[in-house]
Design a protein around this motif. Structure first.
Motif, PDB file in Angstrom:
ATOM      1  N   GLU A 190       0.114  11.647  -9.282  1.00 54.76           N
ATOM      2  CA  GLU A 190      -0.593  12.872  -9.511  1.00 54.76           C
ATOM      3  C   GLU A 190       0.157  14.435 -10.394  1.00 54.76           C
ATOM      4  O   GLU A 190      -1.040  14.404 -10.737  1.00 54.76           O
ATOM      5  CB  GLU A 190      -1.975  12.925  -8.658  1.00 54.76           C
ATOM      6  CG  GLU A 190      -2.553  13.926  -7.663  1.00 54.76           C
ATOM      7  CD  GLU A 190      -2.820  14.106  -6.261  1.00 54.76           C
ATOM      8  OE1 GLU A 190      -4.285  14.768  -6.829  1.00 54.76           O
ATOM      9  OE2 GLU A 190      -2.324  13.649  -6.153  1.00 54.76           O
ATOM     10  N   ALA A 191       1.272  14.237  -9.458  1.00 50.15           N
ATOM     11  CA  ALA A 191       1.839  15.617  -9.052  1.00 50.15           C
ATOM     12  C   ALA A 191       2.449  15.520 -10.804  1.00 50.15           C
ATOM     13  O   ALA A 191       2.217  16.535 -11.294  1.00 50.15           O
ATOM     14  CB  ALA A 191       3.370  15.661  -8.574  1.00 50.15           C
ATOM     15  N   TYR A 192       2.998  14.765 -11.549  1.00 52.25           N
ATOM     16  CA  TYR A 192       3.060  14.763 -13.468  1.00 52.25           C
ATOM     17  C   TYR A 192       1.912  15.148 -13.761  1.00 52.25           C
ATOM     18  O   TYR A 192       1.934  15.944 -14.533  1.00 52.25           O
ATOM     19  CB  TYR A 192       3.530  13.245 -13.170  1.00 52.25           C
ATOM     20  CG  TYR A 192       4.139  13.426 -15.026  1.00 52.25           C
ATOM     21  CD1 TYR A 192       5.071  13.318 -14.908  1.00 52.25           C
ATOM     22  CD2 TYR A 192       3.162  12.402 -15.591  1.00 52.25           C
ATOM     23  CE1 TYR A 192       5.557  14.025 -16.561  1.00 52.25           C
ATOM     24  CE2 TYR A 192       3.543  12.472 -17.061  1.00 52.25           C
ATOM     25  CZ  TYR A 192       4.527  13.407 -17.726  1.00 52.25           C
ATOM     26  OH  TYR A 192       5.026  13.270 -19.126  1.00 52.25           O
ATOM     27  N   ARG A 234       0.883  -1.008   0.083  1.00 56.08           N
ATOM     28  CA  ARG A 234      -0.506   0.051  -0.162  1.00 56.08           C
ATOM     29  C   ARG A 234       0.852   1.103  -0.115  1.00 56.08           C
ATOM     30  O   ARG A 234       0.238   2.046  -0.740  1.00 56.08           O
ATOM     31  CB  ARG A 234      -1.027  -0.227   1.248  1.00 56.08           C
ATOM     32  CG  ARG A 234      -1.677   1.191   1.061  1.00 56.08           C
ATOM     33  CD  ARG A 234      -2.742   0.803   2.672  1.00 56.08           C
ATOM     34  NE  ARG A 234      -3.940   0.520   2.525  1.00 56.08           N
ATOM     35  CZ  ARG A 234      -3.757  -0.797   3.323  1.00 56.08           C
ATOM     36  NH1 ARG A 234      -3.941  -0.941   4.646  1.00 56.08           N
ATOM     37  NH2 ARG A 234      -4.366  -1.865   3.278  1.00 56.08           N
ATOM     38  N   TRP A 240       2.912   1.595  -3.370  1.00 57.49           N
ATOM     39  CA  TRP A 240       1.708   1.998  -4.282  1.00 57.49           C
ATOM     40  C   TRP A 240       0.846   3.843  -4.019  1.00 57.49           C
ATOM     41  O   TRP A 240       0.330   4.465  -5.083  1.00 57.49           O
ATOM     42  CB  TRP A 240       0.296   1.606  -4.368  1.00 57.49           C
ATOM     43  CG  TRP A 240       0.963  -0.286  -5.815  1.00 57.49           C
ATOM     44  CD1 TRP A 240       1.178  -1.108  -5.044  1.00 57.49           C
ATOM     45  CD2 TRP A 240       0.712   0.295  -6.879  1.00 57.49           C
ATOM     46  NE1 TRP A 240       1.613  -1.556  -6.314  1.00 57.49           N
ATOM     47  CE2 TRP A 240       1.041  -1.301  -6.913  1.00 57.49           C
ATOM     48  CE3 TRP A 240       0.713   1.036  -8.640  1.00 57.49           C
ATOM     49  CZ2 TRP A 240       1.441  -1.635  -8.890  1.00 57.49           C
ATOM     50  CZ3 TRP A 240       1.092   1.079  -9.232  1.00 57.49           C
ATOM     51  CH2 TRP A 240       1.330  -0.387  -9.555  1.00 57.49           C
ATOM     52  N   GLU A 241       0.638   3.971  -2.879  1.00 59.97           N
ATOM     53  CA  GLU A 241       0.509   5.197  -2.472  1.00 59.97           C
ATOM     54  C   GLU A 241       1.590   6.107  -3.212  1.00 59.97           C
ATOM     55  O   GLU A 241       0.648   7.298  -3.866  1.00 59.97           O
ATOM     56  CB  GLU A 241       0.493   5.904  -0.912  1.00 59.97           C
ATOM     57  CG  GLU A 241      -1.139   4.883  -1.089  1.00 59.97           C
ATOM     58  CD  GLU A 241      -1.641   4.659   0.629  1.00 59.97           C
ATOM     59  OE1 GLU A 241      -0.480   5.250   1.231  1.00 59.97           O
ATOM     60  OE2 GLU A 241      -2.948   4.331   1.547  1.00 59.97           O
ATOM     61  N   ALA A 242       2.571   5.794  -2.566  1.00 63.86           N
ATOM     62  CA  ALA A 242       3.534   6.583  -3.305  1.00 63.86           C
ATOM     63  C   ALA A 242       4.277   7.132  -4.902  1.00 63.86           C
ATOM     64  O   ALA A 242       3.783   8.190  -5.710  1.00 63.86           O
ATOM     65  CB  ALA A 242       5.526   6.356  -3.427  1.00 63.86           C
ATOM     66  N   ARG A 243       3.932   5.653  -5.147  1.00 62.85           N
ATOM     67  CA  ARG A 243       3.876   6.066  -6.870  1.00 62.85           C
ATOM     68  C   ARG A 243       2.602   6.451  -7.678  1.00 62.85           C
ATOM     69  O   ARG A 243       2.536   7.075  -8.239  1.00 62.85           O
ATOM     70  CB  ARG A 243       3.727   4.745  -7.204  1.00 62.85           C
ATOM     71  CG  ARG A 243       4.301   3.686  -7.501  1.00 62.85           C
ATOM     72  CD  ARG A 243       4.390   2.276  -8.301  1.00 62.85           C
ATOM     73  NE  ARG A 243       5.390   1.783  -7.428  1.00 62.85           N
ATOM     74  CZ  ARG A 243       5.764   0.218  -8.250  1.00 62.85           C
ATOM     75  NH1 ARG A 243       4.784  -0.378  -8.008  1.00 62.85           N
ATOM     76  NH2 ARG A 243       7.254  -0.416  -7.579  1.00 62.85           N
ATOM     77  N   LEU A 244       1.744   6.599  -7.247  1.00 66.27           N
ATOM     78  CA  LEU A 244       0.516   7.333  -7.722  1.00 66.27           C
ATOM     79  C   LEU A 244       0.133   8.935  -6.857  1.00 66.27           C
ATOM     80  O   LEU A 244       0.006   9.822  -7.779  1.00 66.27           O
ATOM     81  CB  LEU A 244      -1.055   7.181  -6.157  1.00 66.27           C
ATOM     82  CG  LEU A 244      -1.297   5.349  -7.194  1.00 66.27           C
ATOM     83  CD1 LEU A 244      -2.877   5.022  -6.064  1.00 66.27           C
ATOM     84  CD2 LEU A 244      -2.188   5.479  -8.419  1.00 66.27           C
ATOM     85  N   ASP A 245       0.584   9.198  -6.230  1.00 65.04           N
ATOM     86  CA  ASP A 245       1.221  10.466  -5.009  1.00 65.04           C
ATOM     87  C   ASP A 245       2.035  10.756  -6.517  1.00 65.04           C
ATOM     88  O   ASP A 245       1.963  11.980  -7.119  1.00 65.04           O
ATOM     89  CB  ASP A 245       1.314  11.018  -4.158  1.00 65.04           C
ATOM     90  CG  ASP A 245       0.565  10.309  -2.933  1.00 65.04           C
ATOM     91  OD1 ASP A 245      -0.036  10.635  -3.120  1.00 65.04           O
ATOM     92  OD2 ASP A 245       1.537   9.975  -1.719  1.00 65.04           O
ATOM     93  N   ARG A 246       3.202  10.322  -7.154  1.00 63.57           N
ATOM     94  CA  ARG A 246       3.816  10.864  -7.999  1.00 63.57           C
ATOM     95  C   ARG A 246       3.237  11.369  -9.620  1.00 63.57           C
ATOM     96  O   ARG A 246       3.671  12.100  -9.883  1.00 63.57           O
ATOM     97  CB  ARG A 246       5.483  10.199  -8.363  1.00 63.57           C
ATOM     98  CG  ARG A 246       6.134  10.567  -6.984  1.00 63.57           C
ATOM     99  CD  ARG A 246       7.437   9.864  -7.579  1.00 63.57           C
ATOM    100  NE  ARG A 246       7.443   7.904  -8.051  1.00 63.57           N
ATOM    101  CZ  ARG A 246       7.475   6.799  -6.865  1.00 63.57           C
ATOM    102  NH1 ARG A 246       7.954   6.724  -5.524  1.00 63.57           N
ATOM    103  NH2 ARG A 246       7.847   5.650  -7.174  1.00 63.57           N
TER     104      ARG A 246
END
Length: 129
Positions: free
Chosen positions: A101-103, A90, A93-99
């Motif tokens: 979203e920022a992109y 989790r 994947w949360e870190a990946r989704l945060d990156r």
């Protein structure tokens, strides 16, 4: 680490089967005899015992035999390893989704800036009258 991974593999393999998941869910309510556990399932006792064996091998279920009755109980500590794995996944994947979203937000702002710099299409050109 390899031992933990192997144990986790056994836990997930044991939980991959719906019958075994149902047994684990029933044992969450408290210990039960094999007969009580087998009662809701339409299968022969030897087949059901194979499921119990898989759960015991994974460490999820402990059983004791007293006379002719085998009683099973859940070993919830084994589930902690699976829970830790899920929490790690989790976080990844949360870190990946945060990156991501920022992109996406960066691309959106760049697109908005590029659109603000373009001349409007409704502007008349010289000599078009």
């Amino acid at each position: 680490m390899a031992n933990q991974s192997s144990r986790l593999d056994h836990v997930f393999a044991a939980l991959a089967d719906p019958t075994r998941r149902a047994i684990v869910m029933r044992l969450c309510a408290g210990e039960a005899s094999v007969g009580e556990l087998a009662d809701p399932f339409d299968m022969a006792l030897p087949s059901f015992m194979k499921h119990i064996h898989v759960l015991e091998t994974s460490g999820l279920v402990l059983s004791e035999k007293a006379g002719r009755v085998r009683t099973c109980r859940l070993s919830p500590d084994v589930l902690l390893g699976a829970e830790d794995w899920f929490q790690q996944q989790r976080a990844v994947w949360e870190a990946r989704l945060d990156r991501f979203e920022a992109y996406v937000m960066k691309l959106k702002k760049e697109k908005e800036r590029a659109g603000a710099r373009r001349p409007s299409r409704t502007t008349k050109r010289k000599g078009s009258e």
